[in-house]
Enzyme design. Structure first.
Site, mmCIF file in Angstrom:
data_model
loop_
_atom_site.group_PDB
_atom_site.id
_atom_site.type_symbol
_atom_site.label_atom_id
_atom_site.label_comp_id
_atom_site.label_asym_id
_atom_site.label_seq_id
_atom_site.Cartn_x
_atom_site.Cartn_y
_atom_site.Cartn_z
ATOM 1 N N ASN A 1 50.233 58.961 32.413
ATOM 2 C CA ASN A 1 51.482 59.621 32.803
ATOM 3 C C ASN A 1 52.660 59.216 31.917
ATOM 4 O OD1 ASN A 1 52.945 61.307 34.803
ATOM 5 N ND2 ASN A 1 53.957 59.382 35.328
ATOM 6 N N CYS B 1 54.841 72.390 57.605
ATOM 7 C CA CYS B 1 55.338 71.144 57.035
ATOM 8 C C CYS B 1 56.289 71.499 55.895
ATOM 9 C CB CYS B 1 54.183 70.291 56.525
ATOM 10 S SG CYS B 1 54.714 68.751 55.723
ATOM 11 N N CYS C 1 62.319 70.104 60.161
ATOM 12 C CA CYS C 1 60.935 70.274 60.628
ATOM 13 C C CYS C 1 60.866 70.219 62.145
ATOM 14 C CB CYS C 1 60.046 69.192 60.026
ATOM 15 S SG CYS C 1 58.315 69.297 60.551
ATOM 16 N N GLU D 1 44.236 49.591 31.964
ATOM 17 C CA GLU D 1 43.994 49.948 33.370
ATOM 18 C C GLU D 1 42.935 49.018 33.952
ATOM 19 O OE1 GLU D 1 43.915 51.397 36.226
ATOM 20 O OE2 GLU D 1 45.797 52.470 36.108
ATOM 21 N N PHE E 1 48.852 49.324 33.875
ATOM 22 C CA PHE E 1 48.656 50.208 35.034
ATOM 23 C C PHE E 1 48.903 51.648 34.580
ATOM 24 C CE2 PHE E 1 50.407 46.176 36.665
ATOM 25 C CZ PHE E 1 49.381 45.759 37.505
ATOM 26 N N ASP F 1 53.772 50.197 35.720
ATOM 27 C CA ASP F 1 53.791 51.144 36.841
ATOM 28 C C ASP F 1 52.714 50.715 37.839
ATOM 29 O OD1 ASP F 1 54.221 53.264 38.511
ATOM 30 O OD2 ASP F 1 53.325 54.780 37.198
ATOM 31 N N CYS G 1 55.562 63.704 64.447
ATOM 32 C CA CYS G 1 54.771 63.417 63.252
ATOM 33 C C CYS G 1 55.302 62.160 62.586
ATOM 34 C CB CYS G 1 54.854 64.610 62.300
ATOM 35 S SG CYS G 1 54.128 64.309 60.674
ATOM 36 N N CYS H 1 57.040 51.573 43.480
ATOM 37 C CA CYS H 1 57.082 52.307 44.753
ATOM 38 C C CYS H 1 57.371 51.374 45.920
ATOM 39 C CB CYS H 1 55.774 53.066 44.984
ATOM 40 S SG CYS H 1 54.301 52.021 45.051
#
Length: 465
Positions: free
Chosen positions: A330, A186, A101, A346, A325, A395, A107, A421
């Protein structure tokens, strides 16, 4: 008029240069003249090079790689460490590559493009291994779920800013800054969104009130490309320009209108936003979602993660699974399609309704409820009621699932799959599980966010011997 002999009030700290104060007791300095060569010893978890100055102080060096000898300029000092950038690269690592990039280094979206893709994967596995080691957990083999290194990101938020010369800028924030970097292209965006950047910039240059545009969200699915405009105040002429743009580009246009509590208005029919997932031996699943719902940015890698979870759990008819969660379903729906009885939970009641809709449209039996998954009392009740579950899927957001992992010590479920994550909160929560009698059976790091220091990690735990 300024009075002679009276000190001018100081300017507010910008955080960009000079002697601006920064949060957390930091002191930001202009580049120093110290050019003493340093050797980069390793990579920190965030991808910066780690070195030590002549007096032994730790120095984190932006975009430096292990083994490289560099001269640096210090731009941030703290009591225990300094932060620096490369002033001169004296030797080059064989792991260094040309960033794909042109905006790399300015960025703040990608921070590892100077590191080869294979080395990025190795680094992320080592980050996970190190964080678990700090918790007293030794990991052996760590698998890899791999995806494309370009054209993978299907959603993005672009900032809009009109500078002092009246030029409208469109792009992403610089790293650790509110400064907007104008983006022409991008490489990590999927191609349909990549192609919108130039037309969007051209359109912004024609608006009568560009300062009323806060940001622009882009989203691509298999059936639609969506542009969502954060419009602070309605402007009739500009609204017509946006609608003409949408017709010309063939995109669905929505506007979040208002400052405090914006409401979404579609210009034309609302698009059918759908996520498609495939389970081996089953017809493709179609999961509907709405703007603002959580959706993984990398569709192919998400599909691989779902397949990996199903392979680990091998759900069969009659087995009971608890999905916490659960989002839009998904994992719930593919696992139900594979045969298990799924109960989805949830914190957001809108997501509970979304899962019910998605289960019905795919003719699957998925039950669920809303519950506060950060409440010890709520979690205890859930695990008590569903104590006969064969497996549990977690999750959570970046903050993790500590309350749940602590509760599993008293209400164990035979198998737990944890999708994270944030490897730091994952390691913390894994320590609770191991202390409670769980064993780590499988670990994999997924290419959800290639070219960035962020990572997605999947783990399978089993209870008992």
């Amino acid at each position: 008029m300024a009075m002679l002999g009276k000190r001018r009030p100081p300017r507010p700290a910008s955080g960009h240069s000079g002697l601006a104060g920064t949060p957390g007791g930091k002191t930001r300095h202009a580049a120093t003249g110290d050019t003493s060569p340093m050797v980069i010893e390793r990579l920190a978890h965030d991808g910066r090079g780690v070195a030590h100055s002549a007096n032994g102080k730790t120095v984190f060096v932006d975009k430096a790689l292990p083994g490289e000898q560099v001269e640096v300029a210090i731009h941030l000092t703290r009591k225990r460490f300094d932060e620096a950038h490369i002033k001169s690269l004296l030797t080059t690592s064989e792991l260094r590559v040309k960033p794909p990039c042109p905006h790399f280094g300015h960025c703040g979206g990608c921070d590892l493009q100077h590191l080869s893709v294979d080395a990025q994967r190795d680094h992320k596995r080592e980050v996970v291994r190190d964080l678990f080691s700090r918790q007293g957990i030794t990991l052996s083999e760590i698998g890899s779920i791999q995806g494309s290194d370009q054209g993978y990101r299907r959603r993005a938020r672009l900032g809009v800013k009109v500078d002092s010369q009246g030029t409208t800028r469109l792009g992403f924030r610089a790293a650790h800054s509110h400064r907007l970097v104008d983006i022409e292209r991008c490489p990590v965006l999927v191609d349909p969104l990549q192609r919108l950047l130039t037309p969007l910039r051209e359109l912004l240059g024609t608006l009568e009130a560009p300062r009323q545009v806060g940001h622009i969200e882009l989203l691509a699915t298999a059936t639609a490309q969506v542009v969502l405009v954060r419009q602070l105040k309605e402007h009739t002429g500009d609204a017509e320009r946006w609608q003409a743009f949408a017709q010309q580009q063939g995109v669905a246009l929505g506007t979040w209108l208002g400052r405090e509590t914006p409401t979404l208005h579609w210009h034309g029919a609302a698009p059918a936003l759908e996520e498609s997932l495939t389970v081996t031996g089953q017809p493709p699943l179609s999961l509907s979602f709405a703007p603002g719902d959580f959706l993984q940015v990398n569709a192919p890698v998400n599909q691989q993660m779902v397949a990996q979870v199903i392979q680990w759990l091998a759900p069969k008819p009659g087995q009971k699974l608890l999905d916490l969660f659960a989002g839009i379903g998904n994992f719930s729906l593919p696992i139900a399609a594979a045969g298990a009885e799924v109960y989805a939970v949830e914190g957001n009641p809108a997501m509970v309704a979304r899962i019910a809709i998605n289960a019905k449209r795919n003719q699957l039996m998925v039950s669920g409820q809303q519950a506060d998954l950060n409440s010890a009392a709520s979690v205890k009740e859930l695990l008590t009621v569903h104590g006969g579950s064969d497996a549990l899927v977690l999750d959570p957001p970046r903050s993790g699932a500590e309350v749940i992992c602590q509760a599993l010590a008293h209400h164990p479920v035979p198998r737990v799959v944890y999708i994270s994550c944030d490897p730091a909160t994952l390691a913390r929560d894994a320590a609770h599980l191991v202390h409670a009698g769980y064993r780590v059976k499988q670990v994999a790091v997924a290419d959800m966010f290639l070219h960035t220091a962020h990572m997605e990690t999947l783990m399978l735990f089993e209870y008992g011997d």
